[in-house]
Write a protein that holds these residues in place. Structure first.
Motif, short mmCIF file in Angstrom:
data_model
loop_
_atom_site.label_atom_id
_atom_site.label_comp_id
_atom_site.label_asym_id
_atom_site.label_seq_id
_atom_site.Cartn_x
_atom_site.Cartn_y
_atom_site.Cartn_z
N LYS A 6 0.91 -1.16 -0.02
CA LYS A 6 0.06 -0.06 -0.06
C LYS A 6 0.90 1.26 0.11
CE LYS A 6 -3.59 2.35 2.59
NZ LYS A 6 -4.59 2.11 3.90
N GLU A 7 2.05 1.04 0.89
CA GLU A 7 2.88 2.38 0.90
C GLU A 7 3.41 2.80 -0.56
OE1 GLU A 7 2.94 -0.15 2.83
OE2 GLU A 7 2.08 0.59 4.77
N ARG A 8 4.04 1.57 -0.91
CA ARG A 8 4.59 1.75 -2.49
C ARG A 8 3.60 2.39 -3.50
NH1 ARG A 8 9.37 3.17 -4.09
NH2 ARG A 8 9.97 2.38 -6.23
N ALA A 9 2.05 1.84 -3.48
CA ALA A 9 1.27 2.30 -4.08
C ALA A 9 0.95 3.77 -4.10
CB ALA A 9 -0.09 1.46 -3.92
N ILE A 10 1.05 4.36 -2.83
CA ILE A 10 1.05 5.62 -2.82
C ILE A 10 2.03 6.48 -3.15
CG2 ILE A 10 0.82 7.46 -0.86
CD1 ILE A 10 -0.54 5.33 0.97
N GLU A 11 3.27 5.87 -3.03
CA GLU A 11 4.35 6.60 -3.60
C GLU A 11 4.47 6.52 -5.05
OE1 GLU A 11 7.72 5.34 -0.49
OE2 GLU A 11 7.64 4.35 -2.14
N ARG A 12 3.86 5.70 -5.86
CA ARG A 12 3.83 5.53 -7.09
C ARG A 12 2.67 6.78 -7.60
NH1 ARG A 12 2.92 -0.17 -10.37
NH2 ARG A 12 5.00 -1.05 -9.83
N THR A 13 1.52 6.68 -7.15
CA THR A 13 0.50 7.65 -7.36
C THR A 13 1.06 9.04 -7.16
OG1 THR A 13 -1.38 6.18 -6.84
CG2 THR A 13 -1.64 8.47 -6.74
N SER A 14 1.77 9.29 -6.11
CA SER A 14 2.31 10.51 -5.82
C SER A 14 3.40 11.11 -7.03
CB SER A 14 2.93 10.86 -4.61
OG SER A 14 3.46 11.98 -4.29
N TYR A 15 4.23 10.09 -7.48
CA TYR A 15 4.93 10.24 -8.47
C TYR A 15 4.39 10.66 -9.93
CZ TYR A 15 8.49 9.33 -12.13
OH TYR A 15 9.10 9.84 -13.39
N LEU A 16 3.26 9.65 -10.25
CA LEU A 16 2.41 10.10 -11.34
C LEU A 16 1.95 11.38 -11.44
CD1 LEU A 16 1.05 6.69 -12.02
CD2 LEU A 16 2.84 7.56 -13.32
N ALA A 17 1.47 11.79 -10.42
CA ALA A 17 0.56 13.02 -10.24
C ALA A 17 1.70 14.19 -10.33
CB ALA A 17 -0.13 12.94 -8.69
N GLY A 18 2.92 14.17 -9.80
CA GLY A 18 4.09 15.04 -9.96
C GLY A 18 4.41 15.00 -11.29
N GLU A 19 4.40 14.13 -12.09
CA GLU A 19 4.80 14.15 -13.60
C GLU A 19 3.67 14.53 -14.56
OE1 GLU A 19 7.82 13.86 -14.62
OE2 GLU A 19 8.75 13.03 -13.22
N GLY A 20 2.37 14.91 -13.91
CA GLY A 20 1.33 15.33 -14.75
C GLY A 20 0.67 14.17 -15.19
N TRP A 21 0.90 13.00 -14.82
CA TRP A 21 0.28 11.75 -15.37
C TRP A 21 -0.78 10.92 -14.34
CZ3 TRP A 21 0.65 9.05 -20.23
CH2 TRP A 21 1.26 9.87 -21.08
N GLY A 22 -1.19 11.80 -13.54
CA GLY A 22 -2.02 11.18 -12.63
C GLY A 22 -3.27 10.59 -13.05
N ASP A 23 -3.78 11.16 -14.03
CA ASP A 23 -4.88 10.88 -14.86
C ASP A 23 -4.96 9.56 -15.88
OD1 ASP A 23 -3.84 12.38 -16.42
OD2 ASP A 23 -5.47 13.47 -17.41
N ALA A 24 -3.51 9.24 -15.90
CA ALA A 24 -3.50 8.09 -16.83
C ALA A 24 -3.90 6.69 -16.35
CB ALA A 24 -2.17 7.89 -17.26
N ASN A 25 -4.54 6.05 -17.51
CA ASN A 25 -4.91 4.56 -17.27
C ASN A 25 -3.37 3.72 -17.07
OD1 ASN A 25 -7.67 4.84 -17.38
ND2 ASN A 25 -7.51 5.00 -19.64
N VAL A 26 -3.42 2.83 -15.96
CA VAL A 26 -1.96 2.30 -15.65
C VAL A 26 -2.36 0.73 -15.72
CG1 VAL A 26 -0.33 1.67 -13.75
CG2 VAL A 26 -1.81 3.92 -13.79
N PHE A 27 -1.45 0.14 -16.66
CA PHE A 27 -1.79 -1.38 -16.99
C PHE A 27 -0.30 -1.95 -16.63
CE2 PHE A 27 -4.28 1.07 -19.98
CZ PHE A 27 -5.41 0.41 -19.77
N PRO A 28 -0.37 -2.62 -15.50
CA PRO A 28 1.00 -3.32 -14.93
C PRO A 28 1.35 -4.73 -16.04
CG PRO A 28 -0.45 -3.12 -13.13
CD PRO A 28 -1.37 -2.91 -14.44
#
Length: 333
Positions: A6-28
């Motif tokens: 859960k902690e890593r997922a939060i860090e990922r979400t924060s990073y994507l938002a900071g790069e301007g990609w917080g609204d992207a569809n994510v496909f692992p």
């Protein structure tokens, strides 16, 4: 973003938002044998790839440095659009899905792809700035650390008991003797995982510019034979004898007869070394990391190792292995 804390997922979400990609569809993407993971980002027609390289296990700086160097040599690597090095995230170019593995499975001509891979190696190995990068050497310490995986993991799994100190010492001494010369070789930038899973076509199939490189962050300075044998003695797929010989012949063009003979000897030495390492790693992945999927490749790995060990330069290594695990090539896991 399944499969992470859960902690890593939060860090990922924060990073994507900071790069301007917080609204992207994510496909692992399907994970590999490392701690790295990737996810495809899609936003309308735009695509990027998210690299997740946990700092506790992965060296993102090494990836960035080697990427920059390979790009400067004219080789095809993914562009980098954003980096959070302290937290181990990078946003890189999505180079598509056309790995050599997928193309081969779809019926693409095997020979043309393998010869292209050889041409990429030749360009890398003949570039006058190829070694202008501050990387550790593929020295005796590194080579022996890898073959040790065979006695630490494979042998106990094969025979049901750990090796004795005497057995291990004899095995390590034999390898040290066999690898003495090649451990001092510093004639190439060694990418270390150079095989069809880590090569891809970006754009139309043409020259080396169309061949994208993946998974090279563990590069070292060592022997040019290593990546060539990694390519043609693949742990994950059979390479036809015709393609094998065509690749070695292609790479050998311009070499003296003496250098051609030395190349084949070095391929046997480093092929055996790599297969011993891989056999240990596949057992470790199964037992320690709960990734038994790689065990299906073990018969091939052991067959390739046995073939390399037939070389007279490896007779002492062969003898120690035969004493510890007679008939190892028939082992079933």
């Amino acid at each position: 973003m399944t499969g992470i804390s859960k902690e890593r997922a939060i860090e990922r979400t924060s990073y994507l938002a900071g790069e301007g990609w917080g609204d992207a569809n994510v496909f692992p993407l399907t994970p590999d044998a490392s701690f790295r993971s990737y996810a495809r980002l899609e936003r309308g027609e735009e695509k990027r790839m998210l690299m997740d390289a946990p700092p506790s296990h992965e060296n993102l700086r090494a990836y960035l440095d080697v990427t920059s160097h390979l790009r400067s040599l004219g080789l095809r690597v993914a562009d980098t659009f954003g980096v959070d090095e302290p937290n181990g995230f990078a946003m890189i170019e999505d180079m598509g899905d056309d790995t050599f593995t997928r193309l081969l499975n779809a019926g693409h001509d095997e020979l043309s792809l393998y010869l292209l891979a050889v041409d990429v190696l030749k360009k890398l190995h003949t570039h006058d700035r190829a070694l202008d990068l501050d990387l550790p050497p593929y020295d005796m310490v590194a080579l022996l650390r890898e073959v040790e995986l065979f006695v630490d993991w494979f042998v106990p799994a094969c025979r049901g008991s750990n090796v004795t100190p005497t057995e291990k010492q004899a095995y390590m001494d034999a390898w040290e003797k066999a690898l003495e010369r090649i451990s001092l070789t510093r004639d190439a930038l060694v990418l270390r995982d150079y095989h069809v899973d880590n090569l891809m076509i970006t754009g139309s199939l043409g020259g080396v510019e169309s061949c994208g490189l993946l998974d090279y962050q563990d590069a070292l300075i060592g022997s040019r034979a290593y990546d060539l044998v990694s390519l043609v003695e693949d742990a994950r797929r059979d390479v036809s004898p015709h393609v094998y010989e065509a690749c070695v012949t292609r790479y050998s063009e311009g070499l003296s007869l003496q250098d051609q003979e030395k190349l084949r000897l070095d391929m046997a030495l480093l092929g055996a070394q790599r297969h011993a390492k891989v056999a240990g790693i596949f057992i470790r992945l199964s037992k320690r990391d709960a990734k038994p999927i790689y065990l299906k490749h073990m018969p091939r790995v052991l067959r390739l190792m046995k073939k390399c060990l037939e070389n007279d330069a490896l007779q002492d290594v062969r003898a120690t292995i035969d004493r510890m695990v007679p008939g190892y090539e028939e082992a079933i896991f």
